[in-house]
Design an enzyme around this catalytic site. Sequence first.
Site, short mmCIF file in Angstrom:
data_model
loop_
_atom_site.label_atom_id
_atom_site.label_comp_id
_atom_site.label_asym_id
_atom_site.label_seq_id
_atom_site.Cartn_x
_atom_site.Cartn_y
_atom_site.Cartn_z
N ASP A 135 0.81 -1.22 0.00
CA ASP A 135 0.00 0.00 0.00
C ASP A 135 0.84 1.27 0.00
OD1 ASP A 135 -2.53 -1.18 -0.11
OD2 ASP A 135 -2.49 -1.61 2.03
N ASP A 146 -5.30 -5.78 -5.84
CA ASP A 146 -5.13 -4.36 -5.55
C ASP A 146 -3.70 -3.90 -5.86
OD1 ASP A 146 -6.69 -6.07 -3.93
OD2 ASP A 146 -7.14 -4.51 -2.50
N1 GLY Z 1 -6.93 -2.30 -1.12
C1 GLY Z 1 -7.95 -2.61 -0.21
C2 GLY Z 1 -9.31 -2.47 -0.75
O1 GLY Z 1 -9.53 -2.31 -1.92
O2 GLY Z 1 -10.22 -2.51 0.06
#
Ligand code: GLY
Length: 405
Positions: free
Chosen positions: A124, A185
């Site tokens: 992230d 993601d």
């Molecule tokens: N990256 C976490 C989500 O999309 O909730």
Amino acid sequence: MNVKKKELLGLLLLLSVMWGSCARSNAPLDADEALDYCAHQVERALEALQPRSYTMMPRNILAGDTQEGWNCREAIPQEWCSGFWPGVLWMAYDHTGDEALRTEAERYTASLEYMASRPAYDHDLGFIIINSFLKGYELTGDAHYREVALRAADTLATLCNPTVGTMLSWPRHVGDYGGHNTIMDNMINLELLFWAAENGGGNHLRDLAVAHAETTMQHHFRPDGSCYHVAVYDTLTGDFIKGVTHQGYSDESMWSRGQAWAIYGYTMVYRFTRDERFLTHVRKVTDCYLQRLAATSDDNIPLWDMDDPRGTAAPKDASAAAIVASALIELAGYVEEADAQRYRTHAEQMLADLSTPQYQCGESSVAFLRHATGHHPAGSEIDASIIYADYYYIEALLRLHRIEE
Ligand code: GLY
């Protein structure tokens, strides 16, 4: 359902997707007006953020909250949404040219700098830096932003496992999943590596990003173009072990935001590589999403998971719609005219629905949108305003506005 009926239904769905009609809302969309609305909400949000702390980032407004303003979280590496609010401010500044918004964007962005040179907590870091420093760099050309983003790219690259070919998305979950985990993601964060490679960070960063995209394309998708949320690999041999879910309804379901990350991610990968394999892939992944959307939703906003057995009684996810809309506007720029028109029409319909009073918060709160869903299996942020829905909504509107101009 017998085979003939199934085939007929499939054909009807395909036709509706091809014509971009989906029998959904035809509410006209005025991108400029919607952008003015976003700028107005940002002004209100800033007023509500008193006393202001630049290390506290807007995250959500939950169903049942009575206050107008955002619930904030501390800007730490564990808070994956830390970069979205600075990004919203940068984009509101882009639309209005208001120097006060630029100052706020700069202040919130600055509080994230320390993460660029600490060991990466997880993938992230890409979301955090792309949305703040890269957005700021694109708009201002500030050399310091460039330097921080380059440092962050090197830090992010430490998560890459060359044996597997992908980044380890969640180091903290290796034990839970029984191996190296990569989540869909994570595709979004390849942008930082691609960008860095083009800006003096070294070609190895591009190689890592390409390897990640190729390996994910090989293992993370089902034959119909839908994706798993999490792919688990053997850390030592690199062998693919299994696809599972973390935030979806089930391992084999289509978690809408996961599919949205895939569409956005591979469109971005094509932007940097111009490799036709990625374009062919993203078109398949996109058409799979659009077909399932038409089959499961009563408008252009998906259920949080397309396989939730409650059907249209299940919560929606406005964030997935905003992510896909933004991606489709970019994807339309890479295909021939008939398909470009089809993707643009879908994006406009998604944004038109999001811009109705059903999805816009209006004066009831300072967020742009309601009806997003964060982590349904954990019971968290269900049918809420969430900062990343707003981020991709304003990004999509800006993209649309730019091509309209
Ligand atoms: N990256 C976490 C989500 O999309 O909730």
